[in-house]
Write a protein that holds these residues in place. Structure first.
Motif, short mmCIF file in Angstrom:
data_model
loop_
_atom_site.label_atom_id
_atom_site.label_comp_id
_atom_site.label_asym_id
_atom_site.label_seq_id
_atom_site.Cartn_x
_atom_site.Cartn_y
_atom_site.Cartn_z
N ASP A 81 0.80 -1.22 0.00
CA ASP A 81 0.00 0.00 0.00
C ASP A 81 0.83 1.28 0.00
OD1 ASP A 81 1.03 -0.23 2.50
OD2 ASP A 81 -0.88 -0.41 3.55
N ARG A 82 2.14 1.16 -0.25
CA ARG A 82 2.97 2.34 -0.36
C ARG A 82 4.08 2.10 -1.36
NH1 ARG A 82 6.59 2.39 5.24
NH2 ARG A 82 7.67 0.42 4.87
N ALA A 83 4.58 3.19 -1.95
CA ALA A 83 5.66 3.07 -2.93
C ALA A 83 6.90 2.49 -2.26
CB ALA A 83 5.96 4.44 -3.52
N THR A 84 7.45 1.45 -2.88
CA THR A 84 8.59 0.72 -2.30
C THR A 84 9.75 0.69 -3.29
OG1 THR A 84 7.03 -0.68 -1.08
CG2 THR A 84 9.30 -1.46 -1.25
N PRO A 85 10.96 0.97 -2.84
CA PRO A 85 12.12 0.95 -3.75
C PRO A 85 12.32 -0.41 -4.39
CG PRO A 85 12.69 1.97 -1.65
CD PRO A 85 11.34 1.35 -1.47
N LEU A 86 12.79 -0.38 -5.61
CA LEU A 86 13.18 -1.60 -6.32
C LEU A 86 14.70 -1.75 -6.25
CD1 LEU A 86 10.80 -1.20 -9.40
CD2 LEU A 86 10.58 -2.88 -7.57
N LEU A 87 15.28 -2.46 -7.20
CA LEU A 87 16.73 -2.67 -7.32
C LEU A 87 17.31 -3.66 -6.32
CD1 LEU A 87 18.13 0.90 -8.14
CD2 LEU A 87 17.13 -0.80 -9.66
N GLY A 88 16.47 -4.34 -5.53
CA GLY A 88 17.00 -5.40 -4.68
C GLY A 88 17.66 -6.49 -5.49
N GLY A 89 17.17 -6.71 -6.70
CA GLY A 89 17.76 -7.71 -7.57
C GLY A 89 19.19 -7.41 -7.96
N VAL A 90 19.55 -6.12 -7.97
CA VAL A 90 20.93 -5.74 -8.28
C VAL A 90 21.88 -6.27 -7.21
CG1 VAL A 90 22.50 -3.79 -8.60
CG2 VAL A 90 20.17 -3.68 -9.53
N ALA A 91 21.48 -6.15 -5.95
CA ALA A 91 22.31 -6.66 -4.85
C ALA A 91 22.45 -8.17 -4.94
CB ALA A 91 21.69 -6.26 -3.51
N VAL A 92 21.36 -8.87 -5.22
CA VAL A 92 21.39 -10.33 -5.32
C VAL A 92 22.27 -10.77 -6.48
CG1 VAL A 92 19.99 -12.37 -5.79
CG2 VAL A 92 19.15 -10.63 -4.21
N TYR A 93 22.10 -10.13 -7.63
CA TYR A 93 22.89 -10.49 -8.81
C TYR A 93 24.39 -10.26 -8.57
CZ TYR A 93 25.02 -10.05 -13.43
OH TYR A 93 25.86 -10.18 -14.51
N CYS A 94 24.74 -9.10 -8.04
CA CYS A 94 26.16 -8.79 -7.80
C CYS A 94 26.77 -9.75 -6.78
CB CYS A 94 26.30 -7.35 -7.33
SG CYS A 94 25.90 -6.11 -8.59
N ALA A 95 26.04 -10.04 -5.72
CA ALA A 95 26.55 -10.97 -4.70
C ALA A 95 26.75 -12.36 -5.28
CB ALA A 95 25.59 -11.02 -3.52
N PHE A 96 25.79 -12.82 -6.07
CA PHE A 96 25.91 -14.13 -6.73
C PHE A 96 27.11 -14.17 -7.65
CE2 PHE A 96 25.05 -16.21 -10.83
CZ PHE A 96 25.01 -17.55 -10.43
N LEU A 97 27.25 -13.15 -8.51
CA LEU A 97 28.33 -13.15 -9.50
C LEU A 97 29.69 -13.07 -8.83
CD1 LEU A 97 28.57 -13.23 -12.58
CD2 LEU A 97 28.72 -10.74 -12.56
N LEU A 98 29.83 -12.26 -7.79
CA LEU A 98 31.11 -12.13 -7.09
C LEU A 98 31.50 -13.43 -6.40
CD1 LEU A 98 30.91 -8.56 -5.52
CD2 LEU A 98 32.57 -9.37 -7.22
N SER A 99 30.55 -14.05 -5.69
CA SER A 99 30.88 -15.29 -4.98
C SER A 99 31.22 -16.41 -5.96
CB SER A 99 29.71 -15.70 -4.07
OG SER A 99 28.52 -15.84 -4.81
N LEU A 100 30.53 -16.45 -7.10
CA LEU A 100 30.81 -17.47 -8.10
C LEU A 100 32.17 -17.23 -8.75
CD1 LEU A 100 29.16 -19.93 -9.08
CD2 LEU A 100 28.49 -18.56 -11.06
#
Length: 393
Positions: free
Chosen positions: A71-90
């Motif tokens: 019910d309120r505007a919520t920031p996006l871009l959480g996927g950027v953190a997940v993608y970067c963390a995945f790529l770095l650890s791999l």
């Protein structure tokens, strides 16, 4: 003050984990998967607040709408953190099987298009076209495809279309499943945990490390997306949900999930992805039955409040209760996949039969809930207060 101190600790841990000596210590001690899991978690936990700040600064927000439960505007871009963390650890792990780089590259394309869609909405046709191209790239360049039939010209006519359907269908299924706090990320953790467990148990360590990288990245994001008693601080966005759906679907095609039976190897991913497959099939058939869509691929581009989590909310579940119910069901199906991996085709059939029974119960409950809502709406009409059924079966 405490928040700033905690952020300093997290970033310090990330820097220390990046040191080659620390990495070598974990690897020599036989704790490679623990290192990947820890690094993915810490990296995602460190990056997520930055992504939230950036989304607020650039006004990249998911605003409330008719099909959305927040019910309120919520920031996006959480996927950027997940993608970067995945790529770095791999990348720090440094082990890539032939074809794995192709899968990561195709997943990166899916991520970039999803990110573009988060910033500026793209047409469903364009997004679907990119997903098809990424799937075909994985099949023909990475030589990753389902082996329903033995390799041959005739087999390719069956295996290739089914692989593309699997990759594109599950990519969109995960995207549509990202409807309440923590659902897509939590579902991705469960799926990757079971793929990782089976991969390590069957001697596919590199694939297991890839699954662990997804687990760690999603786990580091969850504290910001699934907060007890509070709404999410940011969402994955299409970038995160489509990337996770595509990558996990690719992992399923990449691996051999049983050494005793090819049929069991095909059945295990179906069970692990069982909830997503059920949701996509049920929604598609429901919309075709109710003439909301006319073509088989149209549900991939049609938004509505008729997915499993929407229906559970309509039955009276709170948002986090609905998420926990879905997580529990996914774990049950994942355990079934783990049990049958060393079994015979009959074991796989029994596992599928058990899944059908579980989903039959769920469908029965949804119909029961719909009848109660219809009856309540009719009583409201009789009393002059109006009302109506929000969902259709």
């Amino acid at each position: 003050m405490l928040t700033m101190l905690w952020r300093i600790i997290i970033w310090s841990m990330l820097v220390v984990l990046t040191f080659p000596t620390v990495q070598a210590f974990y690897f020599r001690a036989g704790m490679r998967w623990q290192y990947i899991l820890l690094y993915g978690f810490v990296a995602a936990y460190a990056f997520t607040p930055l992504c939230r700040w950036l989304a607020l600064r650039l006004n990249i927000l998911d605003r409330p709408g008719w099909r959305k439960v927040h019910d309120r505007a919520t920031p996006l871009l959480g996927g950027v953190a997940v993608y970067c963390a995945f790529l770095l650890s791999l990348t720090l792990n440094g082990v890539f099987l032939p074809g794995m780089g192709t899968l990561v590259a195709a997943g990166t394309l899916i991520f970039m298009v999803g990110l573009w869609d988060d910033v500026r909405s793209l047409s469903p046709v364009f997004r679907l076209g990119v997903q098809l191209a990424a799937a075909l790239y994985v099949v023909f360049i990475g030589h990753i495809q389902l082996k329903i039939l033995p390799p041959s010209i005739f087999g390719a006519w069956v295996n290739v279309p089914l692989t593309v359907l699997w990759l594109v269908g599950l990519t969109n299924a995960m995207n549509f499943f990202d409807g309440i706090d923590g659902l897509a990320a939590g579902q991705s953790i469960i799926i990757s945990v079971f793929f990782g467990a089976i991969a390590f148990k069957s001697g596919q360590a590199a694939l297991g490390w890839m699954a662990v990288a997804i687990t760690g990245a999603c786990a580091g994001f969850m504290p910001f997306n699934f907060i007890p008693g509070r709404s999410a601080r940011l969402f994955l966005g299409d970038a995160g949900s489509t990337f996770l759906g595509f990558t996990l679907a690719g992992v399923a095609v990449f691996g051999e999930w049983s050494s005793t039976s090819h049929f069991v190897s095909l059945t295990a991913p179906v069970l692990i992805f069982g909830v997503l497959i059920f949701d996509m099939l049920y929604v598609t058939l429901s919309r075709i039955k109710n003439r909301k869509v006319a073509k088989i691929f149209e549900p991939l581009a049609t938004a509505s409040q008729d997915h499993l989590h929407h229906r559970l909310l309509g039955m009276g579940f709170a948002r986090k209760e609905a998420a926990f119910a879905i997580f529990t069901l996914s774990v049950c199906l994942g355990v079934s996949a783990l049990i049958i991996m060393d079994g015979v085709p009959l074991d796989a059939l029994l596992g599928l039969f058990q899944a059908v029974l579980l989903f039959t119960i769920i469908v029965s409950l949804m119909f029961k809930g719909r009848k109660r809502r219809v009856g309540s709406a009719r009583r409201d009409d009789d009393e002059g207060s109006g009302g109506g059924d929000e969902y259709s079966e």
